[in-house]
Design an enzyme around this catalytic site. Structure first.
Site, PDB file in Angstrom:
ATOM      1  N   PHE B 124       0.857  -1.186   0.000  1.00 41.28           N
ATOM      2  CA  PHE B 124       0.000   0.000   0.000  1.00 41.28           C
ATOM      3  C   PHE B 124       0.896   1.240   0.000  1.00 41.28           C
ATOM      4  O   PHE B 124       2.094   1.146   0.278  1.00 41.28           O
ATOM      5  CB  PHE B 124      -0.876   0.000   1.261  1.00 41.28           C
ATOM      6  CG  PHE B 124      -2.358   0.003   0.973  1.00 41.28           C
ATOM      7  CD1 PHE B 124      -2.924  -0.975   0.174  1.00 41.28           C
ATOM      8  CD2 PHE B 124      -3.200   0.975   1.518  1.00 41.28           C
ATOM      9  CE1 PHE B 124      -4.294  -0.984  -0.071  1.00 41.28           C
ATOM     10  CE2 PHE B 124      -4.573   0.969   1.280  1.00 41.28           C
ATOM     11  CZ  PHE B 124      -5.114   0.003   0.492  1.00 41.28           C
ATOM     12  N   GLN B 237      -8.054  14.548   4.327  1.00 42.20           N
ATOM     13  CA  GLN B 237      -7.514  13.699   3.269  1.00 42.20           C
ATOM     14  C   GLN B 237      -8.477  13.579   2.099  1.00 42.20           C
ATOM     15  O   GLN B 237      -9.629  13.178   2.271  1.00 42.20           O
ATOM     16  CB  GLN B 237      -7.216  12.299   3.805  1.00 42.20           C
ATOM     17  CG  GLN B 237      -6.692  11.349   2.742  1.00 42.20           C
ATOM     18  CD  GLN B 237      -6.054  10.111   3.346  1.00 42.20           C
ATOM     19  OE1 GLN B 237      -6.733   9.144   3.644  1.00 42.20           O
ATOM     20  NE2 GLN B 237      -4.742  10.149   3.538  1.00 42.20           N
ATOM     21  N   HIS B 239      -8.821  11.302  -0.849  1.00 41.36           N
ATOM     22  CA  HIS B 239      -8.303  10.042  -1.377  1.00 41.36           C
ATOM     23  C   HIS B 239      -8.122  10.225  -2.876  1.00 41.36           C
ATOM     24  O   HIS B 239      -9.013  10.744  -3.542  1.00 41.36           O
ATOM     25  CB  HIS B 239      -9.296   8.914  -1.080  1.00 41.36           C
ATOM     26  CG  HIS B 239      -8.747   7.539  -1.312  1.00 41.36           C
ATOM     27  ND1 HIS B 239      -8.441   7.067  -2.561  1.00 41.36           N
ATOM     28  CD2 HIS B 239      -8.438   6.547  -0.448  1.00 41.36           C
ATOM     29  CE1 HIS B 239      -7.973   5.829  -2.451  1.00 41.36           C
ATOM     30  NE2 HIS B 239      -7.964   5.493  -1.173  1.00 41.36           N
ATOM     31  N   LEU B 253     -15.456   5.232  -3.277  1.00 41.66           N
ATOM     32  CA  LEU B 253     -14.043   4.874  -3.141  1.00 41.66           C
ATOM     33  C   LEU B 253     -13.606   3.745  -4.074  1.00 41.66           C
ATOM     34  O   LEU B 253     -14.311   2.764  -4.270  1.00 41.66           O
ATOM     35  CB  LEU B 253     -13.780   4.456  -1.696  1.00 41.66           C
ATOM     36  CG  LEU B 253     -12.312   4.308  -1.327  1.00 41.66           C
ATOM     37  CD1 LEU B 253     -11.611   5.663  -1.395  1.00 41.66           C
ATOM     38  CD2 LEU B 253     -12.167   3.717   0.060  1.00 41.66           C
ATOM     39  N   GLU B 256      -6.996   1.706  -2.756  1.00 35.72           N
ATOM     40  CA  GLU B 256      -5.580   1.850  -3.059  1.00 35.72           C
ATOM     41  C   GLU B 256      -4.964   0.483  -3.370  1.00 35.72           C
ATOM     42  O   GLU B 256      -3.904   0.393  -3.994  1.00 35.72           O
ATOM     43  CB  GLU B 256      -4.905   2.462  -1.824  1.00 35.72           C
ATOM     44  CG  GLU B 256      -3.505   2.935  -2.012  1.00 35.72           C
ATOM     45  CD  GLU B 256      -3.060   3.808  -0.828  1.00 35.72           C
ATOM     46  OE1 GLU B 256      -3.870   4.616  -0.325  1.00 35.72           O
ATOM     47  OE2 GLU B 256      -1.907   3.667  -0.404  1.00 35.72           O
ATOM     48  N   ARG B 312      -1.030   9.421  -0.007  1.00 28.57           N
ATOM     49  CA  ARG B 312      -2.251   9.857  -0.695  1.00 28.57           C
ATOM     50  C   ARG B 312      -2.279  11.343  -1.024  1.00 28.57           C
ATOM     51  O   ARG B 312      -2.807  11.738  -2.067  1.00 28.57           O
ATOM     52  CB  ARG B 312      -3.466   9.497   0.169  1.00 28.57           C
ATOM     53  CG  ARG B 312      -3.722   8.018   0.186  1.00 28.57           C
ATOM     54  CD  ARG B 312      -4.845   7.669   1.139  1.00 28.57           C
ATOM     55  NE  ARG B 312      -5.138   6.228   1.047  1.00 28.57           N
ATOM     56  CZ  ARG B 312      -5.986   5.607   1.840  1.00 28.57           C
ATOM     57  NH1 ARG B 312      -6.629   6.274   2.780  1.00 28.57           N
ATOM     58  NH2 ARG B 312      -6.211   4.318   1.690  1.00 28.57           N
ATOM     59  N   HIS B 378     -12.221  12.078   1.967  1.00 24.20           N
ATOM     60  CA  HIS B 378     -12.218  10.720   2.513  1.00 24.20           C
ATOM     61  C   HIS B 378     -12.052  10.644   4.018  1.00 24.20           C
ATOM     62  O   HIS B 378     -12.691   9.820   4.675  1.00 24.20           O
ATOM     63  CB  HIS B 378     -11.086   9.951   1.827  1.00 24.20           C
ATOM     64  CG  HIS B 378     -11.026   8.498   2.164  1.00 24.20           C
ATOM     65  ND1 HIS B 378     -12.102   7.650   1.997  1.00 24.20           N
ATOM     66  CD2 HIS B 378     -10.027   7.730   2.663  1.00 24.20           C
ATOM     67  CE1 HIS B 378     -11.747   6.423   2.377  1.00 24.20           C
ATOM     68  NE2 HIS B 378     -10.511   6.446   2.796  1.00 24.20           N
ATOM     69  N   ARG B 413      -2.729  10.664   6.464  1.00 25.92           N
ATOM     70  CA  ARG B 413      -2.800   9.271   6.919  1.00 25.92           C
ATOM     71  C   ARG B 413      -2.387   8.323   5.811  1.00 25.92           C
ATOM     72  O   ARG B 413      -2.790   8.490   4.662  1.00 25.92           O
ATOM     73  CB  ARG B 413      -4.229   8.935   7.361  1.00 25.92           C
ATOM     74  CG  ARG B 413      -4.424   7.474   7.712  1.00 25.92           C
ATOM     75  CD  ARG B 413      -5.798   7.197   8.290  1.00 25.92           C
ATOM     76  NE  ARG B 413      -6.876   7.276   7.323  1.00 25.92           N
ATOM     77  CZ  ARG B 413      -7.163   6.330   6.418  1.00 25.92           C
ATOM     78  NH1 ARG B 413      -6.442   5.235   6.341  1.00 25.92           N
ATOM     79  NH2 ARG B 413      -8.183   6.475   5.599  1.00 25.92           N
TER      80      ARG B 413
END
Lengths: 249, 601
Positions: B124, B237, B239, B253, B256, B312, B378, B413
């Site tokens: 990730f 954030q 995304h 969404l 990732e 991100r 997100h 994050r």
């Protein structure tokens, strides 16, 4: 697809009664039934009651009967209907109505409390839990359940016979019981429970549950039938019966 | 008449508000400590936002790369958060995440397996090693169901579709909570010694968002009202990969994990543009060529990580820039392609819900065609300021865990660090809330006058004059936050947003709700709007205060990071009816941890 108008017939009412109400409104490209319900809420009926969360088929909140078919509203595209077709949206039928499209599904949460939990065998000598992918594939299929309760809604055992609800857990919980039973490290014995409390015998495998599952879980073939086979082996196997007799059980 | 007699009243030691991963884990722990515990949630049990988490839960189990350990995870988290993180939270998180993942397995979670039969881990963004325990791309479902079933078997009292609106205090300390049942609209009073907030963020104030209706910032607003501090609330954030087409699914969404499993981002010219957006901060650890990037998936020793898996904030800004430069798709996104890079079977096995989601909602077969994606609101890195070890907020008796709490993630994050956050700090919140409750003696006092005033306030939308529609105000708020407090910010636009927010507050007093109190979403939205407006205002004020660009906060008028702001949190407090902004120094990281962050480059 150009903007077009649709006619929606949406159930409005509560436990004391109600009726379908018609709404006409424009829809845009890619919309699903839940989008249209939201548009009605925003522009014509602020108090229209509906449950939803993820809008992507992952949470199982927005179950309804759309043109008589049990479906998730968020996964039912408007372009699957014929142009000009009136679309009827009703609450799921097997559970008591609270208001509009919202029903009291507490039956399911009560049944969940009764399920005998997982009881794992001791860890490996090195302190790990070893399970191989091929041994968990089946249980993982059952873990896909999003608890939309559409399978419960269409099951004849409870849809048409309110009395049976006391003695019957329903397909959602057969899936759950099968997941526990097929966990490779589980040691708990649930056969008595499955037979007597969950009422597996009521199921006459018409597969209605399997047909409506939005996660495509093979409820009947992969969970209910194997559970039935286990019960047969346990309770109706003549050899096992003989051993029980001799063993005084 | 005493409030206890007038309203349905329950008494507990600990009330946990919110039943996602953090709330469930907190309730399980508090209950295990032997205190009387209740879990109160807005939706049905098992429907909270955790259910939508896809890619996995980050924990340095070392099953795939034995080189992995808590120190590397700590270092990745700090660097991903642009060093604004609370170091102690990042340390606890990295150290305890493996234990919490194994505990989920003990409670019945079935993660995908390695060949040796252990928990498999996937790559990730921002994680040095394949670290995310997962179940295909439905890890959140596995996690919430495991915790939900565990909580149910432990016999914890659950109040579903019960919406807590205000916290109550006896002097300085928490003594209860007040809300309503969605089904009947009737009020309910909880008297308690401690409250754990596990209410998530407030992304529903933005137009393009991955968040559901529940994400209205209730916990953040309640904490502010109760006198608690917020930090880092400007850090939001976006995304990088939400769906962009058709319009009705915009923002949903796309995990990732698509990139973790080999997918790449390309622009309309077919170029893998992320190579043009590698910041100096990550140069040393990021691949420079496509060959090296592709080699990294199999061989991490001799290759550096693909820039498609930069943190991100970096990827979201890059996509934003490509689209602005005219190299986007016709629908204003970029392409995310795994079809040309991995076999169809592999894609279906690793990413079954992505396959299903695109097929059903966008008529796209992701094993044959690229997806179109763009940034979507997100996650809130900021929120309630908590003590790193105990999760205690700055008000006695108030605890917070999960997205509603701030500190762990700093300015940005990393993917996978949220699910681990939920169980690590959810458990700690339950533990320390129980300890707090045990130490308190004497009866619980709630103020009947205060409760009456709250009840009147909650009913006000039925008596409003002016014919405002809450759905219209919400849509206008979403436009405002999307356009003026989005990925790229400037002072003039942020100030314009403040003016608009003030006007929305006025309009909210003129809302007039049709129908009655029984399951009335129009009324519920009018109440949720209060929290959304408060959180939006806090985020906007904090965004004005931080005159630099860092992580989830990018200022067009201050495009660089500023060493001065590297050392401070922006703090928001509410005193009387007004929000106050200040800057306070970050806790100083011990030398041995500083070394870890530096050494492990």
């Amino acid at each position: 697809m150009a903007t077009q108008e649709v006619t929606m017939r949406v159930w409005r009412g509560d436990a004391s009664g109600g009726a379908f109400k018609e709404y006409r409104l424009p829809i845009g490209e890619g919309m699903v039934v839940l989008d249209v319900i939201h548009a009605i809420q925003a522009t014509q009926a602020n108090d229209l009651a509906v449950r939803w969360n993820c809008k992507a088929g992952k949470c199982g909140s927005c179950s309804a009967e759309i043109n008589g078919k049990p479906r998730l509203m968020c996964m039912t595209r408007m372009n699957t209907f014929k142009p000009g077709e009136t679309i009827t949206v009703a609450p799921i039928k097997s559970f008591p109505l609270i208001r509009d499209l919202v029903t009291d599904v507490s039956f399911n949460f009560e049944k969940a409390k009764t399920i005998p939990p997982l009881r794992l065998k001791p860890k490996e000598a090195d302190g790990t839990r070893r399970m191989f992918q091929e041994d968990i594939d089946r249980a993982q299929e059952f873990h896909k359940c999003i608890e939309c309760f559409l399978c419960q809604n269409v099951c004849h055992v409870i849809r048409d016979h309110e009395d049976n609800k006391k003695h019957f857990a329903g397909p959602r919980f057969f899936v759950r019981l099968a997941a526990l039973e097929m966990h490779p490290l589980d040691t708990n014995d649930r056969k008595q429970f499955i037979k007597e409390k969950a009422g597996l015998g009521f199921c006459n495998i018409t597969k209605c549950c399997t047909e409506v599952c939005p996660e495509n879980i093979h409820i009947t073939d992969n969970s209910i039938i194997p559970l039935k086979e286990r019960l047969v082996d346990e309770f109706y196997d003549p050899l096992a019966w003989l051993f029980r007799k001799i063993g005084g059980k | 008449m005493a409030a206890e007699g007038k309203y349905e009243t329950h008494e507990y030691d600990v009330i946990v508000i919110g039943a996602g991963g953090a709330g469930l884990r907190a309730a399980i722990e508090a209950s295990a400590q032997g205190v009387k515990t209740a879990l109160v949630c807005k939706s049905l049990l098992g429907k909270a936002h955790t259910v939508m988490a896809e890619g996995g839960i980050a924990a340095a189990l070392g099953n795939v790369y034995p080189e992995d350990n808590w120190k590397v995870h700590f270092r990745d988290t700090m660097r991903g958060g642009k060093m604004l993180n609370n170091w102690r939270m990042a340390q606890i998180h990295a150290q305890e995440a493996p234990e919490r993942v194994l505990e989920l397995e003990e409670w019945g979670a079935l993660f995908d397996r390695t060949k040796d039969g252990l928990i498999l881990q996937r790559d990730f963004g921002g994680h040095r090693y394949a670290r995310l325990a997962h179940v295909g791309d439905r890890t959140g479902l596995e996690m919430i169901r495991t915790l939900q079933q565990h909580a149910v078997h432990k016999g914890i009292d659950v109040y579903m579709e019960c919406n807590v609106q205000r916290l109550l205090k006896d002097g300085e300390r928490i003594s209860g909570a007040f809300g309503y049942w969605r089904e009947s609209g009737k009020f309910v009073l909880f008297k308690c010694k401690a409250v754990v907030l596990a209410t998530g963020g407030g992304g529903k104030a933005w137009k393009i968002t991955s968040n559901s209706w529940e994400y209205t910032g209730d916990g953040i607003a309640m904490a502010l009202d109760a006198g608690a501090d917020l930090i880092d609330i400007e850090m939001i954030q976006f995304h990088p990969t939400g769906m962009v087409w058709p319009p009705s699914v915009r923002g949903i969404l796309v995990t990732e994990g698509v990139r973790g499993d080999g997918g790449t981002l390309t622009n309309s010219l077919g170029k893998r543009f992320m190579f043009d957006y590698i910041p100096d901060f990550f140069k040393a650890e990021t691949a420079e060529s496509e060959k090296e990037a592709d080699g990294w998936y199999e061989d991490k020793k001799n290759n550096r990580r693909t820039p498609d898996l930069l943190p991100r904030d970096e990827v979201a800004r890059a996509i934003n820039a490509e689209v602005k430069a005219g190299r986007g798709t016709s629908h204003g996104g970029v392409f995310l392609d795994i079809a040309s890079r991995r076999p169809a079977e592999y894609i279906k096995r690793r990413l079954p819900s992505m396959y299903h989601q695109f097929k059903e909602l966008a008529d796209v077969d992701i094993t044959k065609e690229p997806m179109e994606v763009g940034p979507t609101c997100h996650y809130f890195m900021g929120g309630v300021r908590v003590d790193a070890d105990t999760t205690a907020a700055t008000v006695p008796g108030l605890f917070a865990a999960g997205e509603v709490a701030a500190g762990l993630h700093g300015a940005n994050r990393l993917g996978g660090n949220s699910l681990s956050d939920l169980v690590v700090f959810g458990r700690r919140a339950g533990l320390y809330a129980a300890e707090h409750a045990k130490a308190l003696k004497g009866p619980l006092a709630v103020d009947a006058g205060q409760i009456e005033a709250i009840a009147q306030e909650l009913l006000a939308p039925f008596n409003g004059k002016g014919g405002e529609n809450p759905y219209t105000i919400h849509a206008d708020l979403q436009d405002c936050m999307q356009n003026l407090v989005g990925i790229i910010r400037t002072e003039t636009e942020l100030k314009e947003a403040l003016d608009k927010l003030a006007a929305f507050k006025q309009r909210l007093t003129k809302v007039n709700i049709e129908g009655n109190r029984q399951y009335n979403p129009g009324w519920h939205l009018a109440l949720d709007l209060r929290s959304m407006l408060e959180v939006s205002e806090a985020a906007t004020l904090a965004a004005i205060e931080r005159k630099e660009s860092r992580g989830g906060h990018t200022r067009d008028d201050y495009p660089k990071t500023d060493a001065k702001f590297a050392k401070v949190n922006v703090v928001v407090k509410k005193r009387k009816d007004d929000l106050h902004i200040s800057q306070e120094p970050l806790p100083e990281m011990p030398e041995e941890l500083k070394k870890i962050v530096e050494e492990q480059k």
